[in-house]
Design a protein around this motif. Sequence first.
Motif, PDB file in Angstrom:
ATOM      1  N   ALA A  33       0.808  -1.220   0.000  1.00  9.06           N
ATOM      2  CA  ALA A  33       0.000   0.000   0.000  1.00  9.06           C
ATOM      3  C   ALA A  33       0.844   1.275   0.000  1.00  9.06           C
ATOM      4  N   PRO A  34       1.900   1.390   0.823  1.00 13.21           N
ATOM      5  CA  PRO A  34       2.711   2.605   0.756  1.00 13.21           C
ATOM      6  C   PRO A  34       3.341   2.822  -0.622  1.00 13.21           C
ATOM      7  N   GLU A  35       3.776   1.724  -1.247  1.00 12.84           N
ATOM      8  CA  GLU A  35       4.354   1.860  -2.588  1.00 12.84           C
ATOM      9  C   GLU A  35       3.322   2.400  -3.571  1.00 12.84           C
ATOM     10  N   MET A  36       2.090   1.937  -3.463  1.00 12.53           N
ATOM     11  CA  MET A  36       1.029   2.419  -4.361  1.00 12.53           C
ATOM     12  C   MET A  36       0.808   3.922  -4.185  1.00 12.53           C
ATOM     13  N   GLU A  37       0.804   4.390  -2.950  1.00 10.88           N
ATOM     14  CA  GLU A  37       0.638   5.831  -2.693  1.00 10.88           C
ATOM     15  C   GLU A  37       1.809   6.622  -3.257  1.00 10.88           C
ATOM     16  N   LEU A  52       0.043  19.208  -7.970  1.00 14.80           N
ATOM     17  CA  LEU A  52       0.904  19.306  -6.804  1.00 14.80           C
ATOM     18  C   LEU A  52       0.161  18.940  -5.521  1.00 14.80           C
ATOM     19  N   ASN A  53      -1.049  19.431  -5.363  1.00 11.85           N
ATOM     20  CA  ASN A  53      -1.811  19.126  -4.149  1.00 11.85           C
ATOM     21  C   ASN A  53      -2.179  17.645  -4.071  1.00 11.85           C
ATOM     22  N   GLY A  54      -2.574  17.052  -5.194  1.00 12.90           N
ATOM     23  CA  GLY A  54      -2.891  15.622  -5.216  1.00 12.90           C
ATOM     24  C   GLY A  54      -1.676  14.782  -4.887  1.00 12.90           C
ATOM     25  N   ALA A  55      -0.514  15.183  -5.415  1.00  9.90           N
ATOM     26  CA  ALA A  55       0.730  14.462  -5.137  1.00  9.90           C
ATOM     27  C   ALA A  55       1.067  14.558  -3.652  1.00  9.90           C
ATOM     28  N   LYS A  56       0.895  15.740  -3.081  1.00  6.27           N
ATOM     29  CA  LYS A  56       1.200  15.936  -1.663  1.00  6.27           C
ATOM     30  C   LYS A  56       0.251  15.120  -0.778  1.00  6.27           C
ATOM     31  N   GLU A  57      -1.011  15.021  -1.160  1.00  9.37           N
ATOM     32  CA  GLU A  57      -1.974  14.223  -0.389  1.00  9.37           C
ATOM     33  C   GLU A  57      -1.581  12.742  -0.391  1.00  9.37           C
ATOM     34  N   ALA A  58      -1.224  12.226  -1.568  1.00  5.84           N
ATOM     35  CA  ALA A  58      -0.808  10.819  -1.661  1.00  5.84           C
ATOM     36  C   ALA A  58       0.484  10.589  -0.886  1.00  5.84           C
ATOM     37  N   LEU A  59       1.399  11.520  -0.993  1.00  3.91           N
ATOM     38  CA  LEU A  59       2.683  11.410  -0.303  1.00  3.91           C
ATOM     39  C   LEU A  59       2.507  11.498   1.213  1.00  3.91           C
ATOM     40  N   THR A  70       2.932  16.669   9.798  1.00  2.55           N
ATOM     41  CA  THR A  70       1.527  16.687  10.202  1.00  2.55           C
ATOM     42  C   THR A  70       0.585  17.129   9.094  1.00  2.55           C
ATOM     43  N   SER A  71       1.119  17.788   8.055  1.00  2.01           N
ATOM     44  CA  SER A  71       0.257  18.253   6.970  1.00  2.01           C
ATOM     45  C   SER A  71       1.045  18.293   5.666  1.00  2.01           C
ATOM     46  N   THR A  72       0.339  18.539   4.585  1.00  5.97           N
ATOM     47  CA  THR A  72       0.994  18.612   3.275  1.00  5.97           C
ATOM     48  C   THR A  72       1.955  19.790   3.198  1.00  5.97           C
ATOM     49  N   ASN A  73       1.810  20.765   4.080  1.00  4.94           N
ATOM     50  CA  ASN A  73       2.728  21.910   4.091  1.00  4.94           C
ATOM     51  C   ASN A  73       4.145  21.496   4.473  1.00  4.94           C
ATOM     52  N   ASP A  74       4.286  20.352   5.129  1.00  6.35           N
ATOM     53  CA  ASP A  74       5.602  19.864   5.543  1.00  6.35           C
ATOM     54  C   ASP A  74       6.348  19.140   4.420  1.00  6.35           C
ATOM     55  N   LEU A  75       5.732  19.006   3.259  1.00  5.46           N
ATOM     56  CA  LEU A  75       6.319  18.203   2.174  1.00  5.46           C
ATOM     57  C   LEU A  75       6.993  19.042   1.092  1.00  5.46           C
ATOM     58  N   GLY A  76       6.940  20.343   1.199  1.00  2.00           N
ATOM     59  CA  GLY A  76       7.520  21.222   0.194  1.00  2.00           C
ATOM     60  C   GLY A  76       6.448  22.074  -0.451  1.00  2.00           C
ATOM     61  N   ASN A  88      13.398  10.798  -1.502  1.00  2.00           N
ATOM     62  CA  ASN A  88      13.921  10.377  -0.207  1.00  2.00           C
ATOM     63  C   ASN A  88      12.946   9.450   0.505  1.00  2.00           C
ATOM     64  N   GLU A  89      11.661   9.719   0.366  1.00  2.00           N
ATOM     65  CA  GLU A  89      10.654   8.884   1.028  1.00  2.00           C
ATOM     66  C   GLU A  89      10.628   7.479   0.437  1.00  2.00           C
ATOM     67  N   ARG A  90      10.801   7.362  -0.886  1.00  2.95           N
ATOM     68  CA  ARG A  90      10.864   6.031  -1.505  1.00  2.95           C
ATOM     69  C   ARG A  90      12.070   5.265  -0.965  1.00  2.95           C
ATOM     70  N   ALA A  91      13.192   5.944  -0.777  1.00  2.00           N
ATOM     71  CA  ALA A  91      14.385   5.279  -0.240  1.00  2.00           C
ATOM     72  C   ALA A  91      14.142   4.802   1.187  1.00  2.00           C
ATOM     73  N   ARG A  92      13.453   5.618   1.983  1.00  2.00           N
ATOM     74  CA  ARG A  92      13.177   5.231   3.377  1.00  2.00           C
ATOM     75  C   ARG A  92      12.127   4.135   3.456  1.00  2.00           C
ATOM     76  N   GLU A  93      11.021   4.324   2.771  1.00  2.00           N
ATOM     77  CA  GLU A  93       9.880   3.415   2.898  1.00  2.00           C
ATOM     78  C   GLU A  93      10.134   2.059   2.240  1.00  2.00           C
ATOM     79  N   LEU A  94      10.832   2.057   1.131  1.00  2.00           N
ATOM     80  CA  LEU A  94      11.013   0.828   0.365  1.00  2.00           C
ATOM     81  C   LEU A  94      12.417   0.242   0.532  1.00  2.00           C
ATOM     82  N   PHE A  95      13.055   0.575   1.622  1.00  2.00           N
ATOM     83  CA  PHE A  95      14.404   0.099   1.912  1.00  2.00           C
ATOM     84  C   PHE A  95      14.468  -1.426   1.830  1.00  2.00           C
ATOM     85  N   GLN A  96      15.409  -1.930   1.080  1.00  2.00           N
ATOM     86  CA  GLN A  96      15.682  -3.359   0.878  1.00  2.00           C
ATOM     87  C   GLN A  96      14.518  -4.126   0.255  1.00  2.00           C
ATOM     88  N   GLU A  97      13.672  -3.462  -0.495  1.00  2.00           N
ATOM     89  CA  GLU A  97      12.596  -4.170  -1.188  1.00  2.00           C
ATOM     90  C   GLU A  97      12.884  -4.350  -2.673  1.00  2.00           C
TER      91      GLU A  97
END
Length: 160
Positions: A33-37, A52-59, A70-76, A88-97
């Motif tokens: 599920a995280p990979e799909m998002e 941009l807003n849709g991408a931030k919501e999924a991210l 805590t919110s999409t404002n923290d994502l850039g 960076n999030e893909r590297a963290r979330e999908l580490f060793q997959e």
Amino acid sequence: TIKKGSYNQLQYGGKFWYGGGNTAYATNYIVNAPEMELIIAESKLRAAQPDLNGAKEALLTVAKRNSKITSTNDLGNTKEEVFAFLKNERARELFQEGFRFYDLRRWGEKADVYANVEDQVSYKYTNFDIAQFCFPVPNAEINAGFGITQTPDWNTYLPK
């Protein structure tokens, strides 16, 4: 190999575990599920008309596991900032997959490539252009008589 009970337990590292040698008991996931998002977020950023807003919501769905986010404002605020966070999030979330090679290739990123033998680095290549790398077509395929030819200059892009 670790001795456990009456059988040897094999663990090759990473998140994928094959206990007792039977791959039917593997913990590899069909749907992550995280990979799909993260895929949704990247596709919204790469669209002809980026959302941009849709991408931030999924991210945010994935990134909010970090309690400081805590919110999409923290994502850039710009497409470039959000995309950098996504990488960076893909590297963290999908580490060793097993996705990193394909991520770097898709993004056209260069990387340092190295291999360890026990506690020593046996080789290291810096600034390797993964997007240019491809394996050669096996000779058996070329010689099968179906008109398949070798990828031109495939060996030009091997790590040096």
